[in-house]
Design a protein around this motif. Structure first.
Motif, PDB file in Angstrom:
ATOM      1  N   LEU A 182     -50.729  17.031  34.766  1.00 19.76           N
ATOM      2  CA  LEU A 182     -51.095  17.489  36.108  1.00 19.76           C
ATOM      3  C   LEU A 182     -51.207  16.271  37.015  1.00 19.76           C
ATOM      4  CD1 LEU A 182     -53.765  20.171  35.136  1.00 19.76           C
ATOM      5  CD2 LEU A 182     -51.274  20.393  35.309  1.00 19.76           C
ATOM      6  N   ASP A 183     -50.051  15.713  37.387  1.00 19.63           N
ATOM      7  CA  ASP A 183     -50.032  14.414  38.064  1.00 19.63           C
ATOM      8  C   ASP A 183     -49.204  14.422  39.352  1.00 19.63           C
ATOM      9  OD1 ASP A 183     -47.515  14.691  36.964  1.00 19.63           O
ATOM     10  OD2 ASP A 183     -47.501  12.748  35.954  1.00 19.63           O
ATOM     11  N   LYS A 184     -49.118  15.576  40.003  1.00 18.14           N
ATOM     12  CA  LYS A 184     -48.297  15.652  41.212  1.00 18.14           C
ATOM     13  C   LYS A 184     -49.017  15.084  42.429  1.00 18.14           C
ATOM     14  CE  LYS A 184     -45.661  19.757  39.847  1.00 18.14           C
ATOM     15  NZ  LYS A 184     -45.370  21.180  40.167  1.00 18.14           N
ATOM     16  N   ILE A 195     -54.770  11.561  51.292  1.00 23.43           N
ATOM     17  CA  ILE A 195     -53.776  11.968  50.305  1.00 23.43           C
ATOM     18  C   ILE A 195     -54.431  12.955  49.350  1.00 23.43           C
ATOM     19  CG2 ILE A 195     -54.292   9.997  48.788  1.00 23.43           C
ATOM     20  CD1 ILE A 195     -51.305  10.065  47.947  1.00 23.43           C
ATOM     21  N   THR A 196     -53.703  14.016  49.014  1.00 25.62           N
ATOM     22  CA  THR A 196     -54.190  15.009  48.062  1.00 25.62           C
ATOM     23  C   THR A 196     -53.297  14.973  46.831  1.00 25.62           C
ATOM     24  OG1 THR A 196     -55.032  16.426  49.823  1.00 25.62           O
ATOM     25  CG2 THR A 196     -54.709  17.443  47.671  1.00 25.62           C
ATOM     26  N   VAL A 197     -53.919  14.852  45.663  1.00 24.02           N
ATOM     27  CA  VAL A 197     -53.167  14.724  44.415  1.00 24.02           C
ATOM     28  C   VAL A 197     -53.786  15.601  43.348  1.00 24.02           C
ATOM     29  CG1 VAL A 197     -52.579  12.334  44.967  1.00 24.02           C
ATOM     30  CG2 VAL A 197     -54.558  12.801  43.507  1.00 24.02           C
ATOM     31  N   ARG A 202     -52.031   9.071  38.162  1.00 22.78           N
ATOM     32  CA  ARG A 202     -52.608   7.751  37.966  1.00 22.78           C
ATOM     33  C   ARG A 202     -52.713   7.003  39.295  1.00 22.78           C
ATOM     34  NH1 ARG A 202     -48.727   5.240  35.456  1.00 22.78           N
ATOM     35  NH2 ARG A 202     -47.353   7.027  35.375  1.00 22.78           N
ATOM     36  N   VAL A 203     -53.642   6.074  39.358  1.00 22.11           N
ATOM     37  CA  VAL A 203     -53.819   5.282  40.577  1.00 22.11           C
ATOM     38  C   VAL A 203     -52.508   4.606  40.957  1.00 22.11           C
ATOM     39  CG1 VAL A 203     -55.013   3.292  41.576  1.00 22.11           C
ATOM     40  CG2 VAL A 203     -56.280   4.933  40.168  1.00 22.11           C
ATOM     41  N   SER A 204     -51.793   4.077  39.977  1.00 20.39           N
ATOM     42  CA  SER A 204     -50.523   3.409  40.271  1.00 20.39           C
ATOM     43  C   SER A 204     -49.507   4.374  40.876  1.00 20.39           C
ATOM     44  CB  SER A 204     -49.957   2.777  38.994  1.00 20.39           C
ATOM     45  OG  SER A 204     -49.759   3.759  37.988  1.00 20.39           O
ATOM     46  N   GLN A 205     -49.493   5.622  40.421  1.00 18.54           N
ATOM     47  CA  GLN A 205     -48.593   6.618  41.006  1.00 18.54           C
ATOM     48  C   GLN A 205     -48.963   6.884  42.461  1.00 18.54           C
ATOM     49  OE1 GLN A 205     -49.235   9.337  37.338  1.00 18.54           O
ATOM     50  NE2 GLN A 205     -47.470  10.194  38.379  1.00 18.54           N
ATOM     51  N   VAL A 206     -50.258   6.965  42.728  1.00 17.89           N
ATOM     52  CA  VAL A 206     -50.718   7.203  44.095  1.00 17.89           C
ATOM     53  C   VAL A 206     -50.297   6.048  45.000  1.00 17.89           C
ATOM     54  CG1 VAL A 206     -52.751   7.513  45.550  1.00 17.89           C
ATOM     55  CG2 VAL A 206     -52.618   8.658  43.328  1.00 17.89           C
ATOM     56  N   LEU A 288     -61.892  18.521  37.233  1.00 19.25           N
ATOM     57  CA  LEU A 288     -61.237  18.253  38.510  1.00 19.25           C
ATOM     58  C   LEU A 288     -59.750  18.566  38.384  1.00 19.25           C
ATOM     59  CD1 LEU A 288     -62.803  14.858  39.689  1.00 19.25           C
ATOM     60  CD2 LEU A 288     -62.962  17.052  40.857  1.00 19.25           C
ATOM     61  N   SER A 289     -59.243  19.386  39.286  1.00 12.57           N
ATOM     62  CA  SER A 289     -57.809  19.684  39.263  1.00 12.57           C
ATOM     63  C   SER A 289     -57.083  19.059  40.447  1.00 12.57           C
ATOM     64  CB  SER A 289     -57.570  21.194  39.253  1.00 12.57           C
ATOM     65  OG  SER A 289     -58.105  21.803  40.418  1.00 12.57           O
ATOM     66  N   GLU A 290     -57.760  18.971  41.588  1.00 13.14           N
ATOM     67  CA  GLU A 290     -57.174  18.340  42.774  1.00 13.14           C
ATOM     68  C   GLU A 290     -58.232  17.492  43.465  1.00 13.14           C
ATOM     69  OE1 GLU A 290     -55.427  21.192  45.391  1.00 13.14           O
ATOM     70  OE2 GLU A 290     -54.104  22.036  43.851  1.00 13.14           O
TER      71      GLU A 290
END
Length: 648
Positions: A182-184, A195-197, A202-206, A288-290
């Motif tokens: 669940l990393d979108k 930003i909503t994730v 992961r922090v690096s993806q953000v 936590l999902s989002e």
């Protein structure tokens, strides 16, 4: 408003494919391999989360950056290390392995998970380890667990992220839910700077998702491979006297709760204190999902590294905290040296800080970072010479041969790890020599550097290690008190008078306060707390972390060295920190809090409760009664502190 984006996802491998890849030097290696400690330090933070199964119907998952394969293979040959050893003590954030002990019906199949620092692991039935593929899957898992659980049969669903926490705070042998799928990246709102994730991002993806839009996160912890859910839930922090811990960046969240409330969306406006409890909720109020986070315009930071004496560091602290956006101290035990690292926005450099003074075009002056400013005074070879020479001498004394090309290819962290591990890591004399070499390195590494903030706020944490980090109030931004320095003076005196084998660095950072009740830097001090008071809005906290490094399994095949270091760290070093800190109102970082079974168990747990006070403990437990009435999200650590749980 920008359309939702899905970040790059690394490919999945089965264990057999992983091992085949690892043994083939012609291919880049992904995964959890202990030898990765020896590659360039820029790759150290790469994340690996590998899940394997013998049933053949579940793919393993590998998340990670490509390692420098040729260097790794060379080190493997030099040290006779085994790839298979990676399953025991990985320095990657998480290693999960599933295996069936009963090949007939698979009923005894288990999953074992090892945390990044290699200090904690957990084994649980594979049927109790969930990996939802979608938010709806997560909702169904949580709902089913709530419906089917009773006092006799509980279906535990403790949320787990990247398993980066040194104390394994997410671990539960009774049941866990991984959010790795669940990393979108759901939305980037440039107007609101948000930003909503999904919480598994992961922090690096953000950071990667924000970069094309000229945005970044306000602050980072030392690494960037945490999942966002864990990043905020344990109160991660960076450094900056006017910058709070990361839970304060959360503006909205969605919880999937094992309760009649089901899916709950929260903001400060809609839920007030419940929202502040949930954003740093230790995974105990729901999964936590989002998460929606504040972001800031991307910027470069000018980093200055200097070495001060202890007296200079003490006398200059208040000035440095006010002058610079980010300040970090690295104390070197047994040496009169403190490495001071500051960072400032290149477009807002302090006039009395580093850089070149030029006209601002308005009749005034400003500072810029010129080419000459950021040109190192010493070459990389000159900087690393003290560490390389010490390693060569240690290897020669032990009649161990490593090719010079390999030694010259290692960065600072890799050299330090090998120097420590090739001696007695509990011998104070060996540690003193290592610390002296580290000081000499930093003396040559002084200077300026300019890079994007995400590069400068991440740094090399070293190899596998025990870490104990505490937080305590030190006045306000406008009027810091003497506690930051008096604590360090007392701690260093105890270390050095007791000849504790304390490796460098002892890291000290500062943040402003948090209004999350469970934050170690919480400004909520009791019933008289006033949210709008000067003290609450300008509170200043110091964070101090001590470490002991652990040898890799190729240098400790029996594990005895690790056991002795662990015992020394917990029974001597951590107790010493608590002894010194007893009058400072210490609270341990939630991800580094260890509550061992035994005589100290209740003493440590009670000290945590005392730090927050009965009101905060009560409101947290009331929130748990509301959102997790059957305690399906709990584990041993949560139960020891907050009580009332039937957790093995």
């Amino acid at each position: 408003m920008i359309a939702a984006m899905t970040p790059h996802k690394y490919g999945a491998l089965r264990l057999s494919q992983f091992l085949k890849q690892a043994s083939n030097p012609s291919r880049a290696l992904h995964g959890s391999c202990r030898l990765a400690r020896h590659v360039a330090s820029s790759e150290r933070a790469a994340v690996a989360s590998l899940s394997t199964t013998s049933t053949g119907n579940q793919d393993s998952r590998v998340h990670g950056r490509a390692w420098s394969t040729s260097l790794m293979v060379a080190v493997a040959l030099a040290s006779s290390a085994s790839i298979i050893g990676a399953t025991s003590h990985s320095n990657q954030p998480a290693f999960t392995e599933a295996k069936a002990e009963n090949d007939d019906d698979g009923t005894d199949e288990t999953t074992t998970i090892l945390n990044w620092s290699g200090t904690h692991s957990v084994t649980l039935p594979q049927k109790s380890y969930y990996e939802p593929e979608s938010i709806q899957d997560l909702v169904d898992i949580v709902s089913e667990a709530y419906k089917k659980s009773d006092n006799e049969n509980k279906i535990h669903i403790r949320p787990i992220g990247s398993a980066l926490s040194p104390n394994g705070i997410a671990f539960s042998s009774q049941g866990m839910v991984s959010l790795s799928n669940l990393d979108k990246i759901l939305e980037i709102n440039k107007d609101k700077l948000e930003i909503t994730v999904q919480a598994g991002a992961r922090v690096s993806q953000v950071l990667d998702a924000l970069r094309p839009h000229g945005l970044t996160l306000p602050n980072l912890a030392s690494i960037a491979e945490q999942q966002i859910g864990g990043f905020v839930s344990v109160g991660a922090h960076g450094t900056g006297a006017k910058i709070p811990p990361v839970d304060e960046f959360v503006t909205a969240l969605t919880l999937v709760t094992p309760s009649k409330h089901g899916v709950v969306k929260m903001t400060e406006k809609t839920h007030g204190e419940l929202f502040r409890l949930a954003r740093l909720g230790l995974g105990g109020l729901g999964i936590l999902s989002e998460v929606t986070l504040k972001v800031v315009p991307a910027h470069n930071l000018l980093e200055q590294t200097i070495v001060l004496t202890r007296d200079e560091a003490k006398n200059q602290l208040n000035t440095l905290l006010k002058r610079h956006k980010h300040v970090r101290y690295m104390w070197i035990p047994y040496e009169d040296a403190v490495v001071v690292v500051t960072n400032d926005d290149e477009n807002d450099l302090p006039l009395l800080g580093p850089g070149t003074e030029v006209s601002d075009g308005k009749g005034g002056k400003k500072k810029i970072a010129s080419v000459d400013d950021v040109t190192p005074k010493f070459s990389r070879n000159e900087q690393l010479a003290p560490l390389r020479n010490m390693l060569r001498n240690l290897l020669k004394a032990k009649e161990i041969s490593i090719e010079e090309e390999i030694i010259e290819g290692m960065g600072f962290g890799d050299l330090r790890d090998l120097i420590l591990a090739h001696g007695n890591m509990l011998d104070p004399d060996h540690i003193k020599k290592c610390n002296k070499a580290e000081k000499d390195f930093w003396m040559n590494a002084q200077g300026l550097d300019l890079a994007p903030s995400e590069k400068k706020l991440n740094f090399d944490c070293g190899g596998q290690q025990w870490v104990y980090e505490v937080c305590f109030p030190v006045g306000t931004y406008g009027m810091p008190n003497e506690k930051s320095m008096s604590f360090m003076e007392e701690l260093l005196k105890e270390i050095e008078s007791n000849n504790v084998p304390a490796p460098a660095p002892i890291e000290q950072r500062w943040t402003s306060g948090s209004k999350s009740p469970l934050s170690p830097a919480s400004v909520i001090t009791g019933k008289d707390y006033c949210e709008s008071s000067y003290e609450a809005n300008n509170a200043l906290f110091s964070w101090v972390g001590v470490i002991m490094y652990l040898p890799s399994e190729d240098l400790d095949p029996t594990g005895y060295r690790r056991d002795f270091i662990t015992e020394s760290f917990k029974d001597q070093y951590c107790k010493l920190v608590r002894k010194v800190g007893s009058k400072y109102g210490l609270m341990c970082h939630w991800a580094k809090l260890e509550i061992p079974n035994g005589e100290d168990e209740e003493v440590i747990a009670q000290s945590v409760r005392d730090r927050f006070g009965p009101r905060v403990c009560e409101v947290y437990n009331k929130a748990r009664d509301m959102y997790d009435p059957k305690r399906l999200l709990s584990n041993q650590l949560i139960a020891k502190v907050f009580g009332g749980d039937d957790v093995e």
